[in-house]
Design an enzyme around this catalytic site. Structure first.
Site, PDB file in Angstrom:
ATOM      1  N   GLY A  29       0.840  -1.184   0.000  1.00 18.04           N
ATOM      2  CA  GLY A  29       0.000   0.000   0.000  1.00 18.04           C
ATOM      3  C   GLY A  29       0.876   1.234   0.000  1.00 18.04           C
ATOM      4  O   GLY A  29       2.061   1.182   0.357  1.00 18.04           O
ATOM      5  N   TYR A  30       0.292   2.358  -0.388  1.00 16.07           N
ATOM      6  CA  TYR A  30       1.042   3.604  -0.519  1.00 16.07           C
ATOM      7  C   TYR A  30       0.589   4.634   0.498  1.00 16.07           C
ATOM      8  O   TYR A  30      -0.598   4.948   0.603  1.00 16.07           O
ATOM      9  CB  TYR A  30       0.889   4.158  -1.944  1.00 16.07           C
ATOM     10  CG  TYR A  30       1.702   3.345  -2.913  1.00 16.07           C
ATOM     11  CD1 TYR A  30       2.978   3.733  -3.271  1.00 16.07           C
ATOM     12  CD2 TYR A  30       1.218   2.138  -3.407  1.00 16.07           C
ATOM     13  CE1 TYR A  30       3.756   2.963  -4.113  1.00 16.07           C
ATOM     14  CE2 TYR A  30       1.985   1.356  -4.248  1.00 16.07           C
ATOM     15  CZ  TYR A  30       3.252   1.779  -4.599  1.00 16.07           C
ATOM     16  OH  TYR A  30       4.021   1.009  -5.425  1.00 16.07           O
ATOM     17  N   LEU A  31       1.563   5.140   1.244  1.00 16.27           N
ATOM     18  CA  LEU A  31       1.333   6.233   2.180  1.00 16.27           C
ATOM     19  C   LEU A  31       1.403   7.569   1.440  1.00 16.27           C
ATOM     20  O   LEU A  31       0.828   8.555   1.871  1.00 16.27           O
ATOM     21  CB  LEU A  31       2.372   6.196   3.304  1.00 16.27           C
ATOM     22  CG  LEU A  31       2.332   4.931   4.153  1.00 16.27           C
ATOM     23  CD1 LEU A  31       3.611   4.776   4.965  1.00 16.27           C
ATOM     24  CD2 LEU A  31       1.119   4.943   5.064  1.00 16.27           C
TER      25      LEU A  31
END
Length: 177
Positions: A29-31
């Site tokens: 996932g991408y922050l």
């Protein structure tokens, strides 16, 4: 820190014996997407990655990449904070195609020929899971931009999409489905 030099391709067909190759189960996932800050679980290994522009000459394909190890608890905490789509995929590790480089190129680059002989350079075939079922992308990482430019794609590759952000995992994380 390292510089990641890779070429990315769409896939027209899978190799027939795909299930015979080693693979990894990946969830990420991408922050943040620009610069890319992601958290990833690859099998039972966890880490955070920062990817940004490389201090390379204009038009280069290299990117700066930092990987920092995480434990399972830290990953579980951070992945809940990610925006957008969670990316899930199986990554198959295939040997580089035999016609990847001209023999003249290999004669001029004996250290590269040795790396090929050792299987140090592989094709990474990503087969995406829901919500991206049906997408497949192949990537090849190179030790230099010169090697990337000299590479002849595998016959089962389709379009070279290197540098097209629509094919990046960070972009996929922001897609509305």
């Amino acid at each position: 820190m390292g510089i990641e030099i890779e070429k990315k391709f769409t896939v027209k067909e899978f190799p027939l014996d795909l299930d015979t190759y080693p693979c990894h189960i990946i969830e990420q996932g991408y922050l943040n997407t620009s610069p890319a800050v992601r958290v990833r679980r690859e099998d039972d290994h966890y880490y955070m990655t920062y990817k940004g522009s490389a201090p390379a000459e204009e038009g280069g394909i290299g990117k700066v990449e930092y990987n920092m190890p995480l434990d399972a608890e830290s990953y579980a905490h951070l992945v809940k904070k990610c925006d957008g789509n969670l990316i899930k995929k199986t990554r198959y590790l295939l040997p580089l195609n035999e016609d990847a480089f001209d023999s003249e190129y290999l004669l001029k680059n004996p250290q590269f020929k040795s790396a090929l002989g050792n299987g140090d350079i592989k094709i990474e075939l990503d087969v995406f899971k829901s919500p991206f079922d049906g997408r497949q992308l192949a990537e090849v990482e190179f030790p230099s931009e010169e090697a990337a430019k000299a590479y002849h794609p595998a016959s089962w590759f389709n379009e070279d999409v290197t540098g097209d952000y629509h094919y990046s995992n960070s972009y996929m994380s922001t897609e509305e489905l």
